[in-house]
Design a protein around this motif. Structure first.
Motif, mmCIF file in Angstrom:
data_model
loop_
_atom_site.group_PDB
_atom_site.id
_atom_site.type_symbol
_atom_site.label_atom_id
_atom_site.label_comp_id
_atom_site.label_asym_id
_atom_site.label_seq_id
_atom_site.Cartn_x
_atom_site.Cartn_y
_atom_site.Cartn_z
ATOM 1 N N ILE A 108 17.237 2.392 28.413
ATOM 2 C CA ILE A 108 16.260 1.588 27.666
ATOM 3 C C ILE A 108 15.764 2.359 26.445
ATOM 4 O O ILE A 108 15.634 1.812 25.348
ATOM 5 N N ASN A 109 15.493 3.658 26.630
ATOM 6 C CA ASN A 109 14.982 4.439 25.498
ATOM 7 C C ASN A 109 16.041 4.604 24.408
ATOM 8 O O ASN A 109 15.733 4.591 23.219
ATOM 9 N N LEU A 110 17.291 4.734 24.822
ATOM 10 C CA LEU A 110 18.355 4.841 23.815
ATOM 11 C C LEU A 110 18.522 3.520 23.066
ATOM 12 O O LEU A 110 18.858 3.489 21.893
ATOM 13 N N LYS A 111 18.256 2.425 23.768
ATOM 14 C CA LYS A 111 18.342 1.109 23.132
ATOM 15 C C LYS A 111 17.167 0.875 22.186
ATOM 16 O O LYS A 111 17.300 0.199 21.178
ATOM 17 N N LYS A 112 15.990 1.401 22.563
ATOM 18 C CA LYS A 112 14.789 1.190 21.750
ATOM 19 C C LYS A 112 14.121 2.529 21.432
ATOM 20 O O LYS A 112 13.025 2.823 21.897
ATOM 21 N N PRO A 113 14.777 3.354 20.653
ATOM 22 C CA PRO A 113 14.159 4.658 20.358
ATOM 23 C C PRO A 113 13.128 4.558 19.228
ATOM 24 O O PRO A 113 13.169 3.625 18.437
ATOM 25 N N ASN A 114 12.215 5.500 19.200
ATOM 26 C CA ASN A 114 11.245 5.589 18.103
ATOM 27 C C ASN A 114 11.000 7.069 17.824
ATOM 28 O O ASN A 114 10.324 7.742 18.591
ATOM 29 N N GLN A 115 11.596 7.555 16.741
ATOM 30 C CA GLN A 115 11.455 8.981 16.422
ATOM 31 C C GLN A 115 10.277 9.242 15.480
ATOM 32 O O GLN A 115 9.919 10.380 15.239
ATOM 33 N N ASN A 116 9.702 8.161 14.955
ATOM 34 C CA ASN A 116 8.652 8.340 13.934
ATOM 35 C C ASN A 116 7.277 7.988 14.487
ATOM 36 O O ASN A 116 6.732 6.945 14.179
ATOM 37 N N TRP A 117 6.750 8.860 15.315
ATOM 38 C CA TRP A 117 5.426 8.584 15.871
ATOM 39 C C TRP A 117 4.437 9.629 15.373
ATOM 40 O O TRP A 117 4.824 10.739 15.025
ATOM 41 N N THR A 118 3.163 9.212 15.360
ATOM 42 C CA THR A 118 2.134 10.173 14.958
ATOM 43 C C THR A 118 1.327 10.632 16.169
ATOM 44 O O THR A 118 0.580 11.591 16.091
ATOM 45 N N SER A 119 1.484 9.921 17.281
ATOM 46 C CA SER A 119 0.818 10.339 18.510
ATOM 47 C C SER A 119 1.796 10.104 19.663
ATOM 48 O O SER A 119 2.422 9.052 19.743
ATOM 49 N N GLU A 120 1.903 11.100 20.520
ATOM 50 C CA GLU A 120 2.798 10.983 21.681
ATOM 51 C C GLU A 120 2.519 9.716 22.473
ATOM 52 O O GLU A 120 3.423 9.107 23.032
ATOM 53 N N ALA A 121 1.215 9.360 22.528
ATOM 54 C CA ALA A 121 0.825 8.188 23.325
ATOM 55 C C ALA A 121 1.574 6.938 22.887
ATOM 56 O O ALA A 121 1.830 6.045 23.691
ATOM 57 N N MET A 122 1.922 6.900 21.600
ATOM 58 C CA MET A 122 2.634 5.719 21.081
ATOM 59 C C MET A 122 3.960 5.503 21.808
ATOM 60 O O MET A 122 4.355 4.375 22.064
ATOM 61 N N VAL A 123 4.660 6.588 22.099
ATOM 62 C CA VAL A 123 5.947 6.408 22.780
ATOM 63 C C VAL A 123 5.826 6.548 24.292
ATOM 64 O O VAL A 123 6.574 5.931 25.042
ATOM 65 N N VAL A 124 4.869 7.344 24.731
ATOM 66 C CA VAL A 124 4.729 7.557 26.173
ATOM 67 C C VAL A 124 4.089 6.349 26.846
ATOM 68 O O VAL A 124 4.460 5.966 27.948
ATOM 69 N N LYS A 125 3.124 5.754 26.168
ATOM 70 C CA LYS A 125 2.370 4.671 26.800
ATOM 71 C C LYS A 125 2.639 3.306 26.178
ATOM 72 O O LYS A 125 2.784 2.313 26.873
ATOM 73 N N GLN A 126 2.665 3.299 24.843
ATOM 74 C CA GLN A 126 2.679 1.996 24.182
ATOM 75 C C GLN A 126 4.084 1.511 23.849
ATOM 76 O O GLN A 126 4.239 0.495 23.198
ATOM 77 N N SER A 127 5.097 2.252 24.250
ATOM 78 C CA SER A 127 6.433 1.850 23.809
ATOM 79 C C SER A 127 7.016 0.753 24.693
ATOM 80 O O SER A 127 6.697 0.635 25.880
ATOM 81 N N PHE A 128 7.859 -0.005 24.071
ATOM 82 C CA PHE A 128 8.516 -1.121 24.727
ATOM 83 C C PHE A 128 9.380 -0.610 25.890
ATOM 84 O O PHE A 128 9.393 -1.183 26.983
ATOM 85 N N GLY A 129 10.087 0.517 25.641
ATOM 86 C CA GLY A 129 10.999 1.064 26.640
ATOM 87 C C GLY A 129 10.302 1.425 27.932
ATOM 88 O O GLY A 129 10.790 1.118 29.029
ATOM 89 N N VAL A 130 9.141 2.065 27.812
ATOM 90 C CA VAL A 130 8.411 2.483 29.018
ATOM 91 C C VAL A 130 7.973 1.259 29.821
ATOM 92 O O VAL A 130 8.064 1.227 31.046
ATOM 93 N N MET A 131 7.510 0.245 29.094
ATOM 94 C CA MET A 131 7.073 -0.984 29.779
ATOM 95 C C MET A 131 8.249 -1.623 30.523
ATOM 96 O O MET A 131 8.110 -2.024 31.684
ATOM 97 N N ILE A 132 9.383 -1.706 29.831
ATOM 98 C CA ILE A 132 10.555 -2.339 30.447
ATOM 99 C C ILE A 132 10.990 -1.532 31.676
ATOM 100 O O ILE A 132 11.318 -2.097 32.729
ATOM 101 N N ALA A 133 11.002 -0.202 31.522
ATOM 102 C CA ALA A 133 11.435 0.649 32.639
ATOM 103 C C ALA A 133 10.524 0.448 33.846
ATOM 104 O O ALA A 133 10.990 0.325 34.980
ATOM 105 N N MET A 134 9.211 0.395 33.579
ATOM 106 C CA MET A 134 8.256 0.262 34.685
ATOM 107 C C MET A 134 8.336 -1.138 35.314
ATOM 108 O O MET A 134 8.507 -1.265 36.526
ATOM 109 N N PHE A 135 8.247 -2.151 34.452
ATOM 110 C CA PHE A 135 8.276 -3.515 34.992
ATOM 111 C C PHE A 135 9.651 -3.848 35.584
ATOM 112 O O PHE A 135 9.745 -4.590 36.556
ATOM 113 N N GLY A 136 10.683 -3.291 34.984
ATOM 114 C CA GLY A 136 12.031 -3.496 35.523
ATOM 115 C C GLY A 136 12.121 -2.932 36.933
ATOM 116 O O GLY A 136 12.693 -3.553 37.832
#
Lengths: 532, 237
Positions: free
Chosen positions: A450-478
């Motif tokens: 999922i993360n390889l499908k929806k990567p985001n290398q341009n973040w200003t806060s880790e929380a953006m990718v750790v918590k708010q990212s689409f991939g994490v949501m999909i992985a958890m809900f999946g």
């Protein structure tokens, strides 16, 4: 100025809807609409749907009986818990660790404005999580409550008040973590500890409140006659949801005061905390003979160092391990109580209890989704891996192994404790353990994909990718969905085939999925990583 | 050592690098100059295997980067224009990680880390987390990590940015020493005086196209590199 900052913050949060990071270009209109619909279906359909059913059941019973306040109390407690779960782990990094804090502080912008813009990000996240409970709560109330200005305005005001309250609680804990982290060397572990203690306190309060509500529900007749003591507090809070004037004013005043206090403390200490590069003394270097590691061992060490370096990462993507160990310990201590309660609830399902436990394990293990943001977390450092003489599959293997290291042992421990507690046969216990291991592999590989499908290398806060990212949501809900499917399959097939066979079948299916995922990671996944 | 033939790389409609060919031989320090957005970084990233390119071939020590990227990367070191390193590691942990990847023995790495860290006066800071490093310190660490595995070819994008005068002087000496020992260096820079004094050969790129290349004398003749560069920029403008 504040408007510009808010726009920047919103752009960061919602950029993935409009911009495809993988292709490095703006999404087409169709792609954008499809992405937003998918997100809405996921949040409103899956999560909101289950809370709608709950809200409908409670509202239909309580609101016509004049117990709307009790309905609001129950739903608000759930909303608060979910909202805190959604925000508490990332307020610290969102507010204090954003990489553009220095840049913004160097501009003629009052720190209060920077803080407010950052708080908006926290609030949006809180709104997203609390909203899946609050929106069905309000809609179901409207269906069953008599129409008046108070009954229409009350729930809306309550939504605002509750979400602000959740944000204030999260921000207060974030501030405590930030203060603590400026004092200690091992700041990520200290942050995790402080956050876990905070969460512990929240949940103790939550369970006490829920028990009190449960007690009230058991004596509904008495409550309708006399509302006294502790019940009065609940009545007051719940009545605000019904739009009763004095409770609305009272609640507004309390939450406004709380917000003002927290914001004042925060804005006074913001610059100091942001600019304090931890209170550590300089670490003296003493030359030691380093042990040479193999490439894979070096990558795994690096990946584990990445995981343990960030409290946000550990709390959001590794909390499941702590909970699994705690749950296993609880089962050892109070297993009998749990088994009796569960067996009485699922009395007719005894034959497939092992399948349900296996499904529950998938559900619980999906709280650990370290791989689902591990590629994005490389951020601007990704050139290091890409320029090194290593196979990309080894890099992905390292990321996958972190998931296995943190999840497999706690998972097996809990699965074993569950099987023993519920008296599962030896053969089925082995199968549950086997399935847990296979599902653990699936969770790690699925998150990575999922993360390889929806990567985001341009973040200003880790929380953006750790918590708010689409991939994490999909992985958890999946993972949750997968767990639910396993449980439902057990219930549906209970009379047709044995639990042993269901477990064997699920193990085979999951192994096939694992193999397919690994094939994808080894080929397309590697190509995507190298092109990031 | 490095052979770039007809390299072309486009971003959408725009050609960032257009049919560029260069050859860097053993023992050469090769400077790569051009204005911002001319295509230097794109070329460099293609050479080190970070960026996939559309046309052309890149070979390192006769090995094609597309056919055998790992073999090529084993022979080179890369220092990007911005030293984004793993902030969560200490300097020494990062260097050991690099050494592990390149298979440097415990004894060799200890000697080399000691040598280069002492040279750049970074030894006392090696136990500090990289997040506590200044830009210059990160640049020094990136340089040490490049030299520590003794590559045959070092590719650097603006390596002097952020370095103090002493460190810049040391880096120049190290570059010369590596090439005198049979290695090669390909680096981009905006500091034309440095390129003029340090490089054996130079290439000037503009809007993705190579507009001049060769030995320093061939490119600048009796004039200064700066005047030649500015003249070439104006001629084509």
């Amino acid at each position: 100025m504040l408007k510009a900052l808010l726009r920047k913050q919103l752009l960061e949060i919602y950029r993935s809807f409009f911009y495809d990071y993988k292709k490095n270009k703006v999404r087409s209109r169709a792609n954008m609409i499809a992405f937003i619909i998918f997100y809405v279906v996921l949040m409103v359909g899956i999560l909101g749907g289950s809370f709608s059913a709950l809200a409908y059941g409670l509202a239909s019973a309580f609101v016509p009986a004049g117990l709307g306040w009790l309905y609001f109390d129950i739903m608000l407690l759930i909303a608060i818990v979910l909202g805190i779960f959604g925000t508490v782990f990332n307020t610290y990094s969102s507010l204090y660790l954003a990489t553009d804090n220095d840049l913004l502080l160097s501009m003629p912008i009052p720190p209060r404005s920077i803080l407010l813009a950052r708080l908006l990000g926290v609030y949006m996240m809180d709104l997203l999580f609390s909203g899946v409970v609050l929106i069905p709560t309000v809609i179901m109330y409207y269906i069953f409550a008599p129409v008046s200005f108070a009954t229409i305005a009350g729930p809306i005001i309550m939504v605002v008040l509750v979400t602000v309250f959740v944000m204030v609680l999260s921000v207060a804990l974030g501030w405590v973590i930030a203060k603590a982290s400026t004092k200690f060397k091992n700041k990520s572990f200290i942050s995790v500890l402080v956050a876990l203690l905070g969460i512990g306190v929240y949940y103790v309060v939550y369970f006490k409140a829920f028990n009190a509500i449960e007690a009230m529900m058991m004596n509904m007749q008495d409550i309708s006659i006399e509302i006294t003591g502790f019940t009065k507090v609940f009545y007051f809070i719940g009545s605000a949801g019904e739009g009763k004037l004095i409770p609305v004013i009272g609640m507004t005043a309390v939450i406004a005061a709380l917000t003002a206090v927290v914001l004042t403390v925060l804005s006074r200490s913001f610059i100091k905390i942001v600019t304090t590069k931890t209170g550590n003394a300089k670490i003296e270097y003493r030359e030691k003979t380093a042990k040479a590691n193999s490439v894979r061992a070096a990558i795994l060490k690096k990946e584990l160092a990445r995981f343990t370096s960030s409290s946000t990462y550990m709390l959001n993507c590794g909390l499941g391990s702590v909970l699994m160990v705690l749950a296993a310990a609880m089962l050892v201590i109070k297993g009998k109580v749990f088994s009796e309660a569960l067996l009485s609830t699922f009395g007719g399902m005894n034959g497939v209890l092992s399948v349900m436990l296996a499904g529950a394990m998938v559900f619980i293990m999906s709280m650990n989704d370290s791989t689902a943001c591990s590629v994005s977390l490389e951020g601007k450092d990704i050139w290091i891996y890409q320029s090194m003489p290593i196979a990309t599959s080894d890099v992905l293997w390292g990321k996958f192994m972190v998931h296995i290291v943190i999840t497999l042992v706690p998972g097996l421990l809990l699965a074993f404790a569950l099987c023993v507690t519920f008296g599962i046969t030896a053969l089925q216990t082995v199968l549950v353990l086997l399935f847990t291991a296979i599902a653990c592999v699936f969770g790690g590989a699925f998150g990575l994909m999922i993360n390889l499908k929806k990567p985001n290398q341009n973040w200003t806060s880790e929380a953006m990718v750790v918590k708010q990212s689409f991939g994490v949501m999909i992985a958890m809900f999946g993972g949750w969905l997968f767990g639910m499917v396993v449980i439902v399959s057990g219930i549906l097939l209970a009379k047709t085939i044995s639990a042993t066979l269901i477990l064997v079948l699920w193990s085979i299916v999951t192994i096939i999925l694992d193999v397919l995922l690994f094939c994808w990671l080894k080929t397309k996944g590697c190509r995507i990583f190298q092109s990031l | 050592m490095l052979n770039i033939k007809n390299l072309t790389k486009s971003y959408g409609e725009k050609k960032a690098v257009d049919d560029l060919s260069l050859e860097i031989k053993n023992g050469e320090i090769y400077g790569f100059i051009g204005h911002n957005g001319a295509g230097k970084t794109t070329t460099i990233k293609s050479v080190v295997g970070i960026l996939d390119f559309d046309e052309g071939t890149i070979t390192i020590d006769n090995t094609d980067i597309k056919d055998n990227p790992i073999e090529c990367k084993r022979k080179i070191a890369y220092i990007p224009d911005n030293p984004d390193l793993y902030d969560y590691m200490s300097g020494i942990k990062y260097l050991n990680f690099v050494c592990d990847i390149y298979g440097i023995s415990a004894q060799d790495r200890a000697e080399r880390i000691r040598k280069y860290a002492d040279l750049f006066e970074l030894t006392q800071d090696l136990a500090q987390p990289i997040s506590a490093y200044s830009h210059g310190m990160k640049q020094k660490l990136a340089i040490i990590s490049a030299w520590v595995h003794e590559p045959k070819l070092i590719i650097m994008d603006e390596p002097f940015v952020g370095l103090d005068p002493k460190a810049a002087h040391i880096l120049k000496q190290m570059m010369r020493e590596l090439c005198d020992n049979g290695g090669a260096i390909f680096f981009s820079t905006h500091v034309l005086e440095v390129a003029e004094k340090l490089c054996d050969k130079v290439a000037i790129i503009k809007a993705g196209k190579l507009i001049k290349s060769g030995t320093m004398d061939e490119v600048k003749g009796d004039a200064s590199l700066e005047s030649v560069f500015l003249e070439l920029e104006e001629v084509d403008a």
